[in-house]
Design an enzyme around this catalytic site. Structure first.
Site: not given
Ligand code: DHK
Length: 145
Positions: A10-11, A18, A23, A73, A76, A86, A97, A99, A101, A106
């Site tokens: 998401p996002n 953003r 990011y 990634n 959230a 699962d 995995e 990320h 950031s 954080r």
């Molecule tokens: C991206 C998100 O949208 C956050 O909710 C995570 C992650 C961190 C990232 O750093 O790619 O907490």
């Protein structure tokens, strides 16, 4: 030929706009194109999805049971989703995995991951480059099987 999947949660569709101080300025489309080139030029098959919906991500990962490698990634959902964990366990696909950031610098709610203990490894805090680093690892991993 192996099948490598890139999954963004998401996002992440808003990357580039953003919170660029967190990011960066690279868009999701740029990331996807870079990873696609790396994977395809190594002779493997590439597929990618981004979704803001937990249910869609779970269904997509279930359907890819037995694929060769997953770069994810979960954004959230990393910190909240037992369902995603699962689905990945069910799919039985080795994964990294990612990320963008450094989640450990954080808020404390970002320090817990439902995925890390079942991942091969975790990359955090290296910006969009983290996707490329994870891909290099995946290609190496698949080569040495
Ligand atoms: C991206 C998100 O949208 C956050 O909710 C995570 C992650 C961190 C990232 O750093 O790619 O907490």
């Amino acid at each position: 030929m192996s099948k490598i999947m890139l999954v963004n949660g998401p996002n992440l569709n808003t990357l580039g706009q953003r919170e660029p101080e967190i990011y960066g300025k690279t868009t999701l489309q740029e990331i996807e194109q870079t990873i696609q080139k790396l994977v395809e030029s190594a002779g493997h098959q590439f597929e990618t999805i981004q979704s803001n919906s937990e249910s869609e991500l779970v269904g997509w990962i279930q359907d890819r049971r037995g694929y060769d490698f997953l770069l994810i990634n979960a954004a959230a959902f990393t910190h909240t989703s037992v369902a995603l964990r699962d689905a990945i366990s069910f799919s039985d696909v080795p994964f990294i995995e990612i990320h963008i950031s450094n989640v450990y610098k954080r808020e404390s709610f970002r320090h817990h991951s439902y995925l890390s203990d079942i991942a091969i490894g975790v990359i955090a805090g290296m910006g969009a480059k983290g996707y490329e680093l994870a891909t290099f690892f995946a290609l190496d991993y698949l080569n040495s099987r």
